[in-house]
Design an enzyme around this catalytic site. Structure first.
Site, PDB file in Angstrom:
ATOM      1  N   HIS A  98       0.824  -1.212   0.000  1.00 23.65           N
ATOM      2  CA  HIS A  98       0.000   0.000   0.000  1.00 23.65           C
ATOM      3  C   HIS A  98       0.854   1.255   0.000  1.00 23.65           C
ATOM      4  O   HIS A  98       0.401   2.326   0.367  1.00 23.65           O
ATOM      5  CB  HIS A  98      -0.942   0.001   1.207  1.00 23.65           C
ATOM      6  CG  HIS A  98      -1.638  -1.301   1.417  1.00 23.65           C
ATOM      7  ND1 HIS A  98      -1.167  -2.268   2.277  1.00 23.65           N
ATOM      8  CD2 HIS A  98      -2.744  -1.818   0.830  1.00 23.65           C
ATOM      9  CE1 HIS A  98      -1.962  -3.334   2.215  1.00 23.65           C
ATOM     10  NE2 HIS A  98      -2.912  -3.091   1.355  1.00 23.65           N
TER      11      HIS A  98
HETATM   12  S1  FES Z   1       1.779  -0.524   3.319  1.00 23.23           S
HETATM   13 FE1  FES Z   1       0.228  -1.973   3.724  1.00 23.23          FE
HETATM   14  S2  FES Z   1       1.342  -3.689   4.393  1.00 23.23           S
HETATM   15 FE2  FES Z   1       2.863  -2.205   4.031  1.00 23.23          FE
END
Ligand code: FES
Length: 141
Positions: A98
């Protein structure tokens, strides 16, 4: 960077160059918890609550698991503009899940999904060359 396993978790041992250490001064204002004050019991032993998050400035010892949902961040040590990273990137880690980014001390950048810095496990040096993970002067982690 070397990765060793401790209690089923990857522990990174990164030898940082003088340039890498100098980059931490630049990222200081960009990270969410520059002094590792959030949940120190869980994320940063008191002897690593310093600008390098380490006992010996040269060596970062950190658990390579993103504090968002537990993915494995990738190394992005080369500074400069590149895909998925800001133009003023100084080198660090990118979690591809993410998009959380961490500097070369494992400090999470502001406004990213990961809430905390990469955890630094309790550790200690015995003699010159031996690093023990999961244990320090206070005992076993
Ligand atoms: S940014 Fe979501 S698991 Fe690392």
């Amino acid at each position: 960077m070397k990765t060793v396993e401790w209690r089923g978790k990857p522990v990174w041992i990164l030898r940082r160059t003088p340039d890498m250490l100098a980059s931490l001064k630049k990222t200081d204002a960009q990270v969410a918890d520059a002094k590792s004050e959030r949940n120190p019991a869980e994320f940063t032993p008191e002897y690593c609550m310093n600008e390098y998050r380490s006992i010996k400035p040269e060596y970062l010892v950190a658990i390579g698991i993103c504090t968002h949902l537990g993915c494995s961040p990738s190394t992005k040590f080369a500074p400069g503009p590149q895909s998925s990273l800001p133009d003023d990137w100084q080198g660090g880690f990118l979690c591809p899940c993410h998009g959380s980014t961490f500097d070369l001390a494992g400090r999470v950048f502001k406004n990213k999904p990961a809430p905390d810095n990469l955890p630094v496990p309790r550790h200690m040096y015995m003699g010159e060359g031996k690093l023990v993970i999961g244990k320090d002067e206070k005992g076993e982690a």
